[in-house]
Design a protein around this motif. Sequence first.
Motif, PDB file in Angstrom:
ATOM      1  N   TYR A 187     -16.659  21.089   1.391  1.00 39.28           N
ATOM      2  CA  TYR A 187     -16.147  20.497   0.241  1.00 39.28           C
ATOM      3  C   TYR A 187     -16.774  19.309   0.091  1.00 39.28           C
ATOM      4  N   LYS A 188     -17.659  18.789  -0.508  1.00 42.14           N
ATOM      5  CA  LYS A 188     -18.391  17.475  -0.798  1.00 42.14           C
ATOM      6  C   LYS A 188     -17.208  16.510  -1.697  1.00 42.14           C
ATOM      7  N   THR A 189     -17.256  15.197  -1.470  1.00 45.94           N
ATOM      8  CA  THR A 189     -16.056  14.395  -2.173  1.00 45.94           C
ATOM      9  C   THR A 189     -16.591  13.812  -3.617  1.00 45.94           C
ATOM     10  N   SER A 190     -17.741  14.198  -3.777  1.00 50.36           N
ATOM     11  CA  SER A 190     -18.425  13.202  -4.857  1.00 50.36           C
ATOM     12  C   SER A 190     -17.421  13.564  -6.114  1.00 50.36           C
ATOM     13  N   ALA A 191     -16.905  14.704  -6.272  1.00 49.61           N
ATOM     14  CA  ALA A 191     -16.000  14.983  -7.358  1.00 49.61           C
ATOM     15  C   ALA A 191     -14.795  14.252  -7.283  1.00 49.61           C
ATOM     16  N   THR A 192     -14.207  13.953  -6.257  1.00 48.35           N
ATOM     17  CA  THR A 192     -12.914  13.445  -6.083  1.00 48.35           C
ATOM     18  C   THR A 192     -13.296  11.671  -6.384  1.00 48.35           C
ATOM     19  N   ARG A 193     -14.290  11.356  -5.761  1.00 53.53           N
ATOM     20  CA  ARG A 193     -14.602  10.146  -5.978  1.00 53.53           C
ATOM     21  C   ARG A 193     -14.688   9.538  -7.466  1.00 53.53           C
ATOM     22  N   LEU A 194     -15.364  10.517  -8.399  1.00 56.29           N
ATOM     23  CA  LEU A 194     -15.720  10.355  -9.609  1.00 56.29           C
ATOM     24  C   LEU A 194     -14.112  10.381 -10.439  1.00 56.29           C
ATOM     25  N   ALA A 195     -13.367  11.258  -9.961  1.00 58.21           N
ATOM     26  CA  ALA A 195     -11.990  11.468 -10.617  1.00 58.21           C
ATOM     27  C   ALA A 195     -11.147  10.027 -10.096  1.00 58.21           C
ATOM     28  N   ILE A 196     -11.182   9.494  -9.121  1.00 60.01           N
ATOM     29  CA  ILE A 196     -10.525   8.265  -8.760  1.00 60.01           C
ATOM     30  C   ILE A 196     -11.040   7.133  -9.344  1.00 60.01           C
ATOM     31  N   MET A 197     -12.298   6.855  -9.462  1.00 64.92           N
ATOM     32  CA  MET A 197     -13.028   5.801  -9.919  1.00 64.92           C
ATOM     33  C   MET A 197     -12.670   5.772 -11.702  1.00 64.92           C
ATOM     34  N   THR A 198     -12.643   7.073 -12.281  1.00 67.62           N
ATOM     35  CA  THR A 198     -12.118   7.036 -13.554  1.00 67.62           C
ATOM     36  C   THR A 198     -10.658   7.162 -13.920  1.00 67.62           C
ATOM     37  N   GLY A 199      -9.774   7.612 -13.072  1.00 67.80           N
ATOM     38  CA  GLY A 199      -8.524   7.801 -13.289  1.00 67.80           C
ATOM     39  C   GLY A 199      -8.197   9.168 -13.823  1.00 67.80           C
ATOM     40  N   ALA A 200      -9.161  10.029 -13.784  1.00 66.91           N
ATOM     41  CA  ALA A 200      -9.052  11.295 -14.253  1.00 66.91           C
ATOM     42  C   ALA A 200      -8.261  12.193 -13.353  1.00 66.91           C
ATOM     43  N   PRO A 246      -2.752  20.182 -12.812  1.00 61.99           N
ATOM     44  CA  PRO A 246      -3.687  19.050 -12.552  1.00 61.99           C
ATOM     45  C   PRO A 246      -2.974  18.039 -11.570  1.00 61.99           C
ATOM     46  N   ILE A 247      -4.030  17.678 -10.483  1.00 58.98           N
ATOM     47  CA  ILE A 247      -3.629  16.778  -9.372  1.00 58.98           C
ATOM     48  C   ILE A 247      -3.877  15.351  -9.845  1.00 58.98           C
ATOM     49  N   PRO A 248      -2.882  14.426  -9.827  1.00 58.81           N
ATOM     50  CA  PRO A 248      -3.463  13.052 -10.152  1.00 58.81           C
ATOM     51  C   PRO A 248      -4.304  12.383  -9.279  1.00 58.81           C
ATOM     52  N   SER A 249      -5.320  11.492  -9.581  1.00 61.53           N
ATOM     53  CA  SER A 249      -6.172  10.827  -8.643  1.00 61.53           C
ATOM     54  C   SER A 249      -5.832   9.336  -8.493  1.00 61.53           C
ATOM     55  N   VAL A 250      -5.020   8.815  -9.352  1.00 58.66           N
ATOM     56  CA  VAL A 250      -4.678   7.473  -9.301  1.00 58.66           C
ATOM     57  C   VAL A 250      -4.094   6.997  -7.920  1.00 58.66           C
ATOM     58  N   GLY A 251      -4.624   6.216  -7.209  1.00 58.05           N
ATOM     59  CA  GLY A 251      -4.014   5.764  -5.880  1.00 58.05           C
ATOM     60  C   GLY A 251      -4.209   6.721  -4.690  1.00 58.05           C
ATOM     61  N   ARG A 252      -5.049   7.625  -4.892  1.00 59.19           N
ATOM     62  CA  ARG A 252      -5.449   8.667  -3.766  1.00 59.19           C
ATOM     63  C   ARG A 252      -6.658   8.253  -3.222  1.00 59.19           C
ATOM     64  N   LYS A 253      -6.998   8.608  -1.899  1.00 57.23           N
ATOM     65  CA  LYS A 253      -8.466   8.608  -1.148  1.00 57.23           C
ATOM     66  C   LYS A 253      -9.168   9.763  -1.723  1.00 57.23           C
ATOM     67  N   HIS A 254     -10.335   9.652  -1.635  1.00 59.95           N
ATOM     68  CA  HIS A 254     -11.330  10.600  -2.015  1.00 59.95           C
ATOM     69  C   HIS A 254     -10.986  11.889  -0.975  1.00 59.95           C
ATOM     70  N   ASP A 255     -11.141  11.372   0.152  1.00 60.68           N
ATOM     71  CA  ASP A 255     -11.385  12.841   1.275  1.00 60.68           C
ATOM     72  C   ASP A 255      -9.966  13.647   1.188  1.00 60.68           C
ATOM     73  N   GLU A 256      -8.885  12.678   0.958  1.00 53.92           N
ATOM     74  CA  GLU A 256      -7.610  13.651   1.422  1.00 53.92           C
ATOM     75  C   GLU A 256      -7.162  14.279  -0.240  1.00 53.92           C
ATOM     76  N   LEU A 257      -7.813  13.832  -1.299  1.00 51.08           N
ATOM     77  CA  LEU A 257      -7.659  14.342  -2.586  1.00 51.08           C
ATOM     78  C   LEU A 257      -8.413  15.739  -2.496  1.00 51.08           C
ATOM     79  N   MET A 258      -9.644  15.709  -2.038  1.00 53.32           N
ATOM     80  CA  MET A 258     -10.363  16.958  -1.976  1.00 53.32           C
ATOM     81  C   MET A 258      -9.929  17.882  -0.945  1.00 53.32           C
ATOM     82  N   ALA A 259      -9.352  17.338   0.201  1.00 58.15           N
ATOM     83  CA  ALA A 259      -8.755  18.259   1.127  1.00 58.15           C
ATOM     84  C   ALA A 259      -7.613  19.120   0.507  1.00 58.15           C
ATOM     85  N   GLU A 260      -6.926  18.556  -0.638  1.00 58.82           N
ATOM     86  CA  GLU A 260      -5.764  19.116  -1.213  1.00 58.82           C
ATOM     87  C   GLU A 260      -6.222  20.250  -2.295  1.00 58.82           C
ATOM     88  N   VAL A 261      -7.573  19.786  -2.768  1.00 57.36           N
ATOM     89  CA  VAL A 261      -8.156  20.634  -3.595  1.00 57.36           C
ATOM     90  C   VAL A 261      -8.659  21.905  -2.937  1.00 57.36           C
TER      91      VAL A 261
END
Length: 248
Positions: free
Chosen positions: A168-181, A213-228
């Motif tokens: 599971y690569k983190t580019s998607a969670t990086r995008l989510a965190i950078m945009t707040g989606a 939906p899992i909020p991305s605001v204030g998250r780290k990309h790797d731990e958010l992707m780990a949850e996904v």
Amino acid sequence: MSLIRSVLHMLWMVVTVIPYTLAVLLTKWVSGSSAKTYRVARAWLKLSVDSAKVIMGIQYRVQGMENLPTDPKQGVVLLVKHQSTYETFLMPAIMPRPLAYVFKKELLKVPFFGWSIGALDMIHIDRAQRSRAFHKVVEQGKRLLDQGTWVIMFPEGTRIKRGEKGEYKTSATRLAIMTGAPVVPVAVTSAKCWPRKAFIKSPGVVDVSIGQPIPSVGRKHDELMAEVEAWIEAEMQRLDPEAYAQKS
């Protein structure tokens, strides 16, 4: 029988993609409207899914639609388990909002199909240029999310065999965190009927499970992707226990 059905479905798709591609290109040229062009393209994808049911006996069953945001202005990053081509057709057919895929630019060269997706407001990238590709994903992804379009990505990057898990690569969670989606995980058991890289398909039911939906605001990309990843893989084992029992 499965071979004959698979051949018939392929022929149906080949025959129908030509007029629909022409309709997509004409709609884009005449109206210049991304929304109208998307609706024409979505109609062919839905037709492909419906014809798979009629010709090959492949049905789908969806749970969790109530988890999807209802605000038309709310952008979402959909993170989908990727086992076959089936879900690339199915997701636009069932989702209530326009989707924008992130895909490799080589697909633009595929006759008719590639021309259609090239006319849509989606994100095509050069995987060889990783930093530039990610910059493009963020730049275009932010614009699309701001206008209420949902960006859809396959976090494993490629189709995965039934019962297996990719990286599971983190580019998607990086995008989510950078945009707040927020991110929405989706589990799909398409390989039960439409195996990866297989021409012959089998009748059956593809289960689709949509998570909250899992909020991305204030998250780290790797731990958010780990949850996904944890949610998707646990859901895959629940939906298709036979495949994972065989692997273990």
